[in-house]
Design a protein around this motif. Sequence first.
Motif, PDB file in Angstrom:
ATOM      1  N   CYS A   1       0.848  -1.204   0.000  1.00  0.00           N
ATOM      2  CA  CYS A   1       0.000   0.000   0.000  1.00  0.00           C
ATOM      3  C   CYS A   1       0.883   1.254   0.000  1.00  0.00           C
ATOM      4  O   CYS A   1       1.785   1.393   0.831  1.00  0.00           O
ATOM      5  CB  CYS A   1      -0.909  -0.008   1.228  1.00  0.00           C
TER       6      CYS A   1
ATOM      7  N   CYS B   1       0.154   3.482   3.426  1.00  0.00           N
ATOM      8  CA  CYS B   1       0.581   3.104   4.785  1.00  0.00           C
ATOM      9  C   CYS B   1       1.617   1.989   4.798  1.00  0.00           C
ATOM     10  O   CYS B   1       1.980   1.503   5.871  1.00  0.00           O
ATOM     11  CB  CYS B   1      -0.639   2.715   5.616  1.00  0.00           C
TER      12      CYS B   1
ATOM     13  N   HIS C   1       1.353  -1.037   4.213  1.00  0.00           N
ATOM     14  CA  HIS C   1       0.843  -2.354   4.590  1.00  0.00           C
ATOM     15  C   HIS C   1       0.942  -3.299   3.390  1.00  0.00           C
ATOM     16  O   HIS C   1       0.837  -2.896   2.243  1.00  0.00           O
ATOM     17  CB  HIS C   1      -0.624  -2.229   5.053  1.00  0.00           C
TER      18      HIS C   1
ATOM     19  N   CYS D   1      -6.564  -1.788   0.617  1.00  0.00           N
ATOM     20  CA  CYS D   1      -5.712  -1.960   1.789  1.00  0.00           C
ATOM     21  C   CYS D   1      -6.576  -2.253   3.013  1.00  0.00           C
ATOM     22  O   CYS D   1      -7.435  -1.456   3.378  1.00  0.00           O
ATOM     23  CB  CYS D   1      -4.861  -0.709   2.028  1.00  0.00           C
TER      24      CYS D   1
ATOM     25  N   CYS E   1      -5.539   0.612   6.001  1.00  0.00           N
ATOM     26  CA  CYS E   1      -5.952   2.026   5.953  1.00  0.00           C
ATOM     27  C   CYS E   1      -7.146   2.254   5.036  1.00  0.00           C
ATOM     28  O   CYS E   1      -7.549   3.386   4.824  1.00  0.00           O
ATOM     29  CB  CYS E   1      -4.781   2.927   5.572  1.00  0.00           C
TER      30      CYS E   1
ATOM     31  N   SER F   1      -7.496   2.271   1.975  1.00  0.00           N
ATOM     32  CA  SER F   1      -7.365   3.009   0.707  1.00  0.00           C
ATOM     33  C   SER F   1      -7.441   2.061  -0.483  1.00  0.00           C
ATOM     34  O   SER F   1      -7.152   0.866  -0.369  1.00  0.00           O
ATOM     35  CB  SER F   1      -6.094   3.847   0.681  1.00  0.00           C
TER      36      SER F   1
HETATM   37 ZN   LIG Z   1      -2.790   1.210   3.518  1.00  0.00          ZN
END
Ligand SMILES: [Zn+2]
Length: 330
Positions: A236, A239, A241, A253, A256, A258
């Motif tokens: 991601c 963030c 991730h 994601c 977060c 997104s």
């Molecule tokens: Zn994220």
Amino acid sequence: MIEKDRFLPIRIQKNHALLKRISKNHPKRPDIESDQTRRLAGYKGEQAVDFHLRKLPVKEYIILHDLRLSNDKHFFQIDTLLLNSNFALILEVKNYSGTLYFDPDFNQLIQTNSKGEVKGYPNPIEQAAQQCAELKKWLQKRNAAIPIEFLVIISKPSTILKAAPGYAKMLQKVQHVQFLLKSIEKVKSAYRNEIFILKDLKKISRALIKEHTPLSFDILEYYGIPPADIQTGVICKSCSHRPMKRHFGTWFCLKCQSKDKEAHLHAVKDIFLLNNHAPLTNQKICGFLNLPSGDIAKKLLTSMQLPYSGTKKGRVYLPPPACQQIKNLE
Ligand SMILES: [Zn+2]
């Protein structure tokens, strides 16, 4: 005019991909990080040189950055080459800081940094002189003999230069970046005879570009990192991730929330960087992206217009030609 531009070195891109995809406490991480810091500083130094080169009269010079050529099986590398109708000039760029002492007895460069730490390097004057000799040989073989000069450019204006007593003359070939244009003018004034017209210079430049051979370098093998240590999945952008989930035609994601339709582009780039740009099967890329089916992978790879060879099950994908040509880390 710039005929071969400078891009972010592949080695930096490989380090970057690797650092993103090994665990935070991986035993090889400190080595890779310190190598990366050193290389990024070197690249920054080269960019500082490029800033000054942009002020050169465009019609007078052909500029070629980052060349790796060979005489028979022996390779030599040139940071920057300037071609002019009357002469050629090699620039060897060094980003060393602190105080530099050129020691002719041991043919060494001794650096003392701001903390008082002392480090030795091969003499860059000697290095550049060798490149000069190799380029001369290379050009002579192609009936393109032209006088070749070299300069060692120190990219940090604050670096202090010193030479052994009686050897200050050897520093004539070493210049701070802010005096680069003046130094080029000085070289130019020594060569008043036209050897090549622009058309011929362009021909030489095309031959140099054609025979430039990038170094093949398997970063996992170099650091002895088993492929199993590489963390797969799409990362991601917001963030960091990993892995993002493929969900209704986009990447999602879980951390977060997104969404990013193009998040796989970086992951595909990473897998090629970590595999020394070797051709890869759909299955391998599909596994790396953590996709549930090869069909989705195929669709994504087709939309990226990745070049490929072979048909059906034997198809392998190649890295997109321009994917390495970036100026900064993304
Ligand atoms: Zn994220």
